[in-house]
Design a protein around this motif. Sequence first.
Motif, PDB file in Angstrom:
ATOM      1  N   LEU A   9      25.784  29.647  56.121  1.00 27.33           N
ATOM      2  CA  LEU A   9      25.357  29.609  57.512  1.00 27.33           C
ATOM      3  C   LEU A   9      25.404  31.016  58.090  1.00 27.33           C
ATOM      4  N   GLU A  10      24.719  31.232  59.191  1.00 32.62           N
ATOM      5  CA  GLU A  10      24.503  32.591  59.680  1.00 32.62           C
ATOM      6  C   GLU A  10      25.766  33.293  60.148  1.00 32.62           C
ATOM      7  N   ASN A  11      26.869  32.534  60.385  1.00 38.17           N
ATOM      8  CA  ASN A  11      28.105  33.189  60.810  1.00 38.17           C
ATOM      9  C   ASN A  11      29.025  33.512  59.638  1.00 38.17           C
ATOM     10  N   GLY A  12      28.554  33.246  58.409  1.00 31.01           N
ATOM     11  CA  GLY A  12      29.346  33.587  57.238  1.00 31.01           C
ATOM     12  C   GLY A  12      30.052  32.419  56.584  1.00 31.01           C
ATOM     13  N   ILE A  13      30.049  31.248  57.209  1.00 31.89           N
ATOM     14  CA  ILE A  13      30.669  30.079  56.593  1.00 31.89           C
ATOM     15  C   ILE A  13      29.840  29.648  55.393  1.00 31.89           C
ATOM     16  N   ARG A  14      30.514  29.360  54.279  1.00 29.36           N
ATOM     17  CA  ARG A  14      29.834  28.967  53.046  1.00 29.36           C
ATOM     18  C   ARG A  14      30.348  27.601  52.574  1.00 29.36           C
ATOM     19  N   LEU A  15      29.435  26.769  52.135  1.00 25.76           N
ATOM     20  CA  LEU A  15      29.766  25.448  51.651  1.00 25.76           C
ATOM     21  C   LEU A  15      29.155  25.258  50.266  1.00 25.76           C
ATOM     22  N   LYS A  16      29.973  24.880  49.302  1.00 27.97           N
ATOM     23  CA  LYS A  16      29.487  24.667  47.951  1.00 27.97           C
ATOM     24  C   LYS A  16      29.027  23.216  47.785  1.00 27.97           C
ATOM     25  N   PHE A  17      27.957  23.023  47.025  1.00 24.47           N
ATOM     26  CA  PHE A  17      27.545  21.656  46.730  1.00 24.47           C
ATOM     27  C   PHE A  17      26.885  21.606  45.355  1.00 24.47           C
ATOM     28  N   ILE A  18      26.813  20.397  44.830  1.00 19.51           N
ATOM     29  CA  ILE A  18      26.217  20.152  43.513  1.00 19.51           C
ATOM     30  C   ILE A  18      24.919  19.405  43.697  1.00 19.51           C
ATOM     31  N   LYS A  19      23.857  19.892  43.065  1.00 21.16           N
ATOM     32  CA  LYS A  19      22.574  19.199  43.056  1.00 21.16           C
ATOM     33  C   LYS A  19      22.445  18.476  41.724  1.00 21.16           C
ATOM     34  N   LYS A  20      22.278  17.146  41.798  1.00 25.26           N
ATOM     35  CA  LYS A  20      22.119  16.355  40.568  1.00 25.26           C
ATOM     36  C   LYS A  20      20.714  16.534  40.009  1.00 25.26           C
TER      37      LYS A  20
END
Length: 350
Positions: free
Chosen positions: A339-350
């Motif tokens: 996100l533009e404020n630097g927050i990062r979220l990891k996710f898995i794409k099946k």
Amino acid sequence: MKKTVILILFLILSTNIFSQTTDVLTGLTQPISLTFKGNILYYAEYNGGNGKISMINVNTPIVPIEVIQNTDWSIGLIFNGGDLYFGQIIDNNLSKIDINNIPSGVTEIISGIRPYDFALDGNMLYISAYVENKIFKIDISSSNPTLIEVVGGLSTPYGIALHNDELYISEYDGNRVSKINITESNPTVQEVVTNVMGPSGLCFAGNILFIAEAEGNKVSHINVLANQSSVTETVSNLSEPSGLAIYNDELYITEYTGNKISKIGISSILSTSEVTVQNDRINLFPNPAVNFITIDGLIKLKEYKIFTVTGMKVYDGLLNASKTIDVSMLSSGIYVLSLENGIRLKFIKK
């Protein structure tokens, strides 16, 4: 001289006016934890009705609705999709309830731990265990999750909050806030700020960390990217503040011995570059994903970018009103949503 005295008096009065809280709910019994899902505020009363969780819509005339009672002293609230996770102190366990199917009742996830607060990174749930003086984690996607020790040797860890890859920890008896990097296999505890009085709940709004100082009867804040060595007072004259949550540029506070929930505006504290979040947590679900991911916890639309784990950008755009992103075009693998404020979220794409 007279003008100077008048000016000083005006500044003092102005400071008092703008640093006062507004009562949201009164007449509670030891409210301790709270969290938002949309405009619905969920809160736990530690010993009310033998521990209960209730909810209110903060955008309408407030009528509390009881979610569940007799939770053996409930504490710590966090959402993963429609599942509300919480701790039960008497039974020493972590449990959950499906808010879309409340009659199904409480499901115990894991026992043998006395939790205080939680933080979620993908499917990994971090738990502050204040009796054990440790931080644990479990994989909530597992059918049989086991406790994994992350770090020990803390001094009564209470509130925890994630900011990027760093987990911030309030050490109540240590009168300090510390942090660890959760990507490290053997993380080292680093001091962030000391001389805070019985720090309890933590809450992020972008880079601004709000700290409930239970023994100081106040809330303070600090910009974690500004290399500050001390906190700035946000509001004082509270009654043992414990849990913190943010909605629409307002900080909601449980006042444990005041038996109420109050709030205060924080828009003047947040810079225009700060993202407004709910309760320091932005969640991404489902994870793993097939066609779409949804971002829960953002109030305002934000630009985003998706990267591979090697750092190659594969997609960007602006979150739509439903805060969903089409990921069907991505190949199977692990990705990072930034996100533009630097927050990062990891996710898995099946």
